[in-house]
Design a protein around this motif. Sequence first.
Motif, PDB file in Angstrom:
ATOM      1  N   MET A 154       0.734  -1.202   0.001  1.00 24.14           N
ATOM      2  CA  MET A 154      -0.011  -0.060  -0.065  1.00 24.14           C
ATOM      3  C   MET A 154       0.767   1.236  -0.015  1.00 24.14           C
ATOM      4  N   ALA A 155       1.953   1.161   0.575  1.00 20.27           N
ATOM      5  CA  ALA A 155       2.678   2.378   0.844  1.00 20.27           C
ATOM      6  C   ALA A 155       3.388   2.696  -0.534  1.00 20.27           C
ATOM      7  N   GLU A 156       3.837   1.559  -1.398  1.00 28.34           N
ATOM      8  CA  GLU A 156       4.652   1.635  -2.538  1.00 28.34           C
ATOM      9  C   GLU A 156       3.325   2.075  -3.495  1.00 28.34           C
ATOM     10  N   LYS A 157       2.235   1.592  -3.616  1.00 25.61           N
ATOM     11  CA  LYS A 157       1.244   2.019  -4.567  1.00 25.61           C
ATOM     12  C   LYS A 157       0.845   3.634  -4.309  1.00 25.61           C
ATOM     13  N   GLU A 158       0.952   4.048  -3.129  1.00 24.19           N
ATOM     14  CA  GLU A 158       0.765   5.333  -2.783  1.00 24.19           C
ATOM     15  C   GLU A 158       1.941   6.054  -3.364  1.00 24.19           C
ATOM     16  N   THR A 159       2.998   5.694  -3.106  1.00 22.47           N
ATOM     17  CA  THR A 159       4.178   6.527  -3.797  1.00 22.47           C
ATOM     18  C   THR A 159       4.027   6.732  -5.309  1.00 22.47           C
ATOM     19  N   ALA A 160       3.616   5.563  -6.036  1.00 28.85           N
ATOM     20  CA  ALA A 160       3.441   5.560  -7.501  1.00 28.85           C
ATOM     21  C   ALA A 160       2.169   6.423  -7.889  1.00 28.85           C
ATOM     22  N   MET A 161       1.376   6.523  -7.055  1.00 23.94           N
ATOM     23  CA  MET A 161       0.178   7.321  -7.330  1.00 23.94           C
ATOM     24  C   MET A 161       0.597   8.703  -7.073  1.00 23.94           C
ATOM     25  N   ASN A 162       1.258   9.083  -6.167  1.00 21.26           N
ATOM     26  CA  ASN A 162       1.364  10.312  -6.076  1.00 21.26           C
ATOM     27  C   ASN A 162       2.451  10.765  -7.097  1.00 21.26           C
ATOM     28  N   SER A 163       3.429  10.109  -7.639  1.00 18.08           N
ATOM     29  CA  SER A 163       4.241  10.377  -8.600  1.00 18.08           C
ATOM     30  C   SER A 163       3.527  10.686 -10.048  1.00 18.08           C
ATOM     31  N   ALA A 164       2.633   9.729 -10.242  1.00 17.08           N
ATOM     32  CA  ALA A 164       1.733   9.975 -11.398  1.00 17.08           C
ATOM     33  C   ALA A 164       0.882  11.070 -11.405  1.00 17.08           C
ATOM     34  N   LYS A 165       0.461  11.415 -10.165  1.00 16.73           N
ATOM     35  CA  LYS A 165      -0.436  12.530 -10.096  1.00 16.73           C
ATOM     36  C   LYS A 165       0.436  13.937 -10.335  1.00 16.73           C
ATOM     37  N   THR A 166       1.619  13.692  -9.817  1.00 16.49           N
ATOM     38  CA  THR A 166       2.415  15.007  -9.995  1.00 16.49           C
ATOM     39  C   THR A 166       2.602  15.283 -11.469  1.00 16.49           C
ATOM     40  N   ALA A 167       3.070  14.330 -12.034  1.00 13.23           N
ATOM     41  CA  ALA A 167       3.173  14.401 -13.494  1.00 13.23           C
ATOM     42  C   ALA A 167       2.109  14.892 -14.490  1.00 13.23           C
ATOM     43  N   TYR A 168       0.893  14.075 -14.140  1.00 16.13           N
ATOM     44  CA  TYR A 168      -0.379  14.579 -14.628  1.00 16.13           C
ATOM     45  C   TYR A 168      -0.799  16.035 -14.432  1.00 16.13           C
ATOM     46  N   GLU A 169      -0.666  16.273 -13.241  1.00 16.09           N
ATOM     47  CA  GLU A 169      -1.027  17.726 -12.745  1.00 16.09           C
ATOM     48  C   GLU A 169      -0.099  18.763 -13.552  1.00 16.09           C
ATOM     49  N   SER A 170       1.348  18.429 -13.623  1.00 12.10           N
ATOM     50  CA  SER A 170       2.164  19.115 -14.280  1.00 12.10           C
ATOM     51  C   SER A 170       1.798  19.679 -15.874  1.00 12.10           C
ATOM     52  N   ALA A 171       1.772  18.366 -16.560  1.00  6.35           N
ATOM     53  CA  ALA A 171       1.057  18.490 -17.972  1.00  6.35           C
ATOM     54  C   ALA A 171      -0.254  19.203 -18.092  1.00  6.35           C
ATOM     55  N   ARG A 172      -1.130  19.029 -17.200  1.00  6.39           N
ATOM     56  CA  ARG A 172      -2.513  19.673 -17.270  1.00  6.39           C
ATOM     57  C   ARG A 172      -2.099  21.007 -17.084  1.00  6.39           C
ATOM     58  N   SER A 173      -1.384  21.543 -16.226  1.00  6.61           N
ATOM     59  CA  SER A 173      -1.305  23.095 -16.007  1.00  6.61           C
ATOM     60  C   SER A 173      -0.693  23.821 -17.192  1.00  6.61           C
ATOM     61  N   SER A 174      -0.024  22.941 -17.976  1.00  5.14           N
ATOM     62  CA  SER A 174       0.875  23.367 -19.319  1.00  5.14           C
ATOM     63  C   SER A 174      -0.330  23.517 -20.211  1.00  5.14           C
TER      64      SER A 174
END
Length: 553
Positions: A154-174
């Motif tokens: 669960m800790a690993e999946k949470e880390t992966a989700m947070n990383s994907a969220k960061t990349a997605y939100e960065s692209a969306r802001s662009s």
Amino acid sequence: MKFQELRKSLHWNKKKTGITVLCVCLLGAGSFYFTRRGTTRRNNTQASFVRTTVLKKTTLNNSISLTGTVESAAVSNVTTNQSLSVKSIPVQVGDWVKAGDIICVLDTEEIDKNIEKTLESLQESADQAKESLASAEENLTWAQSDADSAWNTMAEKETAMNSAKTAYESARSSVDAFQANVDQAQAAYQSLMEAENAALSQLNAAISTGECSGLEDTACAAGLNYQNAKQASKDAKAKAESAQQDLKTAQSAMNYDALAAAYTSAQTAYNSAVNAWNTARNQRDTWETKVTEAKEALEKASASDALDDLYEKRENCTLRAETAGKVTAINVTVGSMAGNNTTIATIQDTEALKISVTIPEYEIQNVELGMSAKITTDATEGEIEGTLTQISPVASSQNSTGFSAEVTVTTPDSGLYVGINATVEIIQSTVDNVFVVPIDAVGTNDQGEAVVFVKESSSGADAVFKEVSVTTGEENDYYIEISSSQLSEGMEVRSSADPEQAQVNMTEGNAQDLSNNAGVQFDMGGAMPSGEMPSGGGPGRNGGAPGGRGGNG
């Protein structure tokens, strides 16, 4: 002259028999003045003498005399509530024991057998409980391992989700600016399309009314407006399509769709890991509860109320003294059966004694706790000291109406025995170093003053007495305290203020015997032991001690 007030006249009538007896009984304490009259023959010569009291400083006690039985102030019984045979009795009647000493031991054979059976049954239950506990602990270990693994996932999946969220939100802001252009162009195109449709409606209306012949009519204003609106709408559409193309180009350049899909996938994976962790945690908690229950079951299997009861019964088979004292009774023998609530032995502290008495109701106001007492018995010599330590607050009418009370013996090694009868004189008041005379020796003159009659001269029936005014003080049933500056030790005071009552006639033979035995004068004061109440005043009521108020019998 008046010789006595009514109360003292009645008092004399009550006591004159006792006083007369006293005169005969105390020949060793004094003698009498007498004078012979008539012939010289011994058998018929008459003699007269006057009873007198020689003044001497002494102690006057006002007291109440009671009778009772000597008891132990500390009595305890050794009892049992078990029906078992007696195995041993290590003490005998008369032995002195301390608190905690063994008095009797009951046979524990049957109890021991029941303890052994109970222990065997408990051991079986304990073994089963140990197996259940071991199994529960093993399953808990596996459940804890699964929970730990699920937590890590669960800790690993949470880390992966947070990383994907960061990349997605960065692209969306662009691409948000491109999206804003698309939205703006779309809104402008929509507005111009509505204007084009409105212009078309106006053109159709103009054609219908004949104002215009059609689009080719260059003079028709409605046609011109429509052409302009249509061109504006077309231009707006081109701009919207261009903005949309720019958005797609930007999204493609930022890999936006892939990042959005990756974020969604990461969210799904994390939610699955959370569910797996919750399942593993619940399983671990379940096994933790089972381990706790297994431990409690093992603890219960190692002991039981029934076993505790058996141990207590076995402990209670050794009967011990609750208090120190002398063993005064043993009611069983070795081998006999001790029944339920059997008194095995009685222990009494023969060094702590008391005497139970009954205080008559007419005396209860005259006594209080802490008063000293004098104790005498037929089995002991002299007086034994005691203290009034208990008075019942309510009257009892078992024998006669009175108040139960206790006198505690304070004399060490008193020599008293439990069970013997005793006379108890409770001292209500004491005056020391005073002159005392029989109550009947005090009279009252015409002026209402208390007086006594002191011998001046002569003897026998011819003795001359003078009146002396006195002040009276404490008194008991027989004697009264007197004081005067005219009194001194050694003076003789007539024993009765009434001269007739003070004079006694006897035959010469009896009088001569009295003279031979006791000299010349009857010294009642001399018969009073130093520090004690005057003796010889007559018996107390109902057999009470002389000098007291009498007893309750």
